[in-house]
Enzyme design. Structure first.
Site, PDB file in Angstrom:
ATOM      1  N   LYS A 176      44.294  36.131  35.497  1.00  0.00           N
ATOM      2  CA  LYS A 176      43.480  37.332  35.330  1.00  0.00           C
ATOM      3  C   LYS A 176      43.281  37.584  33.852  1.00  0.00           C
ATOM      4  CE  LYS A 176      45.568  39.955  33.391  1.00  0.00           C
ATOM      5  NZ  LYS A 176      46.138  39.858  32.014  1.00  0.00           N
ATOM      6  N   TYR A 195      45.081  45.950  35.907  1.00  0.00           N
ATOM      7  CA  TYR A 195      46.101  46.145  36.944  1.00  0.00           C
ATOM      8  C   TYR A 195      45.926  47.503  37.619  1.00  0.00           C
ATOM      9  CZ  TYR A 195      48.619  42.016  35.346  1.00  0.00           C
ATOM     10  OH  TYR A 195      48.963  40.729  35.028  1.00  0.00           O
TER      11      TYR A 195
END
Ligand code: NAD
Length: 348
Positions: free
Chosen positions: A100, A185
């Site tokens: 990510k 996140y």
């Protein structure tokens, strides 16, 4: 038989977390390395029982196609390089686990999912928290409806950074600052908790004056996400605030706090709800497991069983779409609406 992975990039995350985590995997093993430093790679290969002939450079990366022990590649490079290496991996007909943030734009992320679909390989984004037991328990509890509807989510991911010489401060290599690196996140978690897609976002960026690190990317960002159910997520992320990585959910009939939600370890979960006339507050304790190993094993299981991963490329595409709307809101100072996207399958 374990699924063989080629680890691409031997930076901090690879050396400190991913390669050690393979030691705790049950379904996966590292069988090849791709690195720009042959000497370092040979040393690391020897430490992890990887054959010296399975060490590749970035220039001869495409030769991984000939190595039948490699079934999947794990891309752990600066964000701006993810697209190229995912496309090259798909061309070599290898399944891909990509760190990510998936890419540096929605357009790149779409290109990556299309390339993997066309090549018939699986693509998973390494959203480790979605494999971490405490985060999973919070998601399960919220989705069970036991505590009623979600009113607010508060998600914070802050840390401080070192000197200006890092790729994370270069827009071309990072895609942005705190938002795509750690604020992601908060966003990914809010979406996973609710199983809904935000319909409106509002954001503000603040940067310190005259700090050379924040000429191209943002230091601090606060964003609000409004969901179709009425739930609101308030998220904050910064490269300039002492480390805090917490998730809090306020529901009709209770609250859930997960301290260190987005950290590598140290999750602490507390839950409050009403039992008859008394307010019950309890700590929830689960067995501690290495979330990186769980994530890698999930990808291995999907490769072995021909299944779609829990966090496929389309999840990365969606996060990039929302992040682009967040940046637009911060630039214009106005809320930005998002097209209504079909809610994710609540059972996943
Ligand atoms: P890092 O800088 O420590 O490592 C990056 C590696 O890429 C280095 O070995 C470097 O030599 C190599 N590289 C190849 N080409 C490069 C180039 N042109 N410029 C710079 N480096 C180049 O970074 P990292 O912290 O290991 O991050 C790598 C990826 O992992 C990023 O996408 C990051 O977002 C992700 N990450 C994820 C987590 C997580 O918790 N899932 C944590 C940290 C990093």
């Amino acid at each position: 038989e374990r699924v063989g992975f080629a680890v691409v990039g031997l930076g901090r995350l690879s050396l400190e977390e991913i390669l050690p985590a393979f030691g705790e995997c049950k379904r996966a093993r590292p069988v090849a390395l791709v690195s720009g430093s042959p000497e370092k790679a040979r040393l690391v290969a020897a430490q992890h029982g990887i054959k010296p002939e399975a060490v590749y450079g970035y220039a001869d990366f495409d030769r991984i196609a000939e190595n039948r022990e490699i079934q999947a590649v794990y891309i752990i490079l600066p964000n701006g390089l993810h697209r190229d290496y995912v496309l090259r991996a798909a061309k070599a007909r290898k399944h891909v686990l990509c760190e990510k943030p998936m890419a540096t734009s929605t357009a790149e992320a779409r290109e990556m999912t299309a390339a993997c679909d066309a090549a018939g390989v699986r693509l998973m984004v390494a959203y480790r928290c979605q494999y971490e037991p405490y985060n999973r328990e919070v998601i399960r509890l919220v989705r069970s409806g036991e505590l009623g509807a979600v009113r607010f989510i508060e998600a914070t991911n802050t840390q401080t950074m070192g000197t200006a010489d890092q790729w994370r401060f270069r827009k071309a290599l990072a895609g942005g600052g705190a938002l795509p690196d750690i604020g992601l996140y908060c966003l990914n978690s809010a979406r996973a908790l609710l199983g809904e897609e935000p319909v409106e976002v509002f954001a503000r960026i603040t940067n310190p004056k005259d700090d050379p690190r924040y000429r191209e990317v943002e230091e601090s960002i606060s964003f609000m996400l409004r969901f179709p159910s009425g739930a609101i997520a308030n998220c904050a992320s910064s490269y300039g605030a002492h480390e805090s990585k917490d998730l809090r959910v306020r529901l009709e009939k209770g609250w859930i706090d997960l301290e260190n939600a987005f950290a590598y370890e140290g999750q602490q979960m507390r839950l409050a709800h009403r039992e008859g006339k008394t307010e019950a507050v309890e700590s929830v304790r689960l067995s501690r497991e290495n979330q990186f190993a769980l994530e890698i094993d999930h990808m291995a299981a999907c490769v072995a069983q021909g299944r779609t991963p829990h966090t496929p490329g389309s999840e990365g595409v969606q996060d990039h779409q929302v992040m682009e709307a967040i940046y637009r809101s911060a630039e214009t100072g106005a809320p930005v609406s998002l097209p209504t996207v079909a809610a994710r399958d609540a059972t996943r």
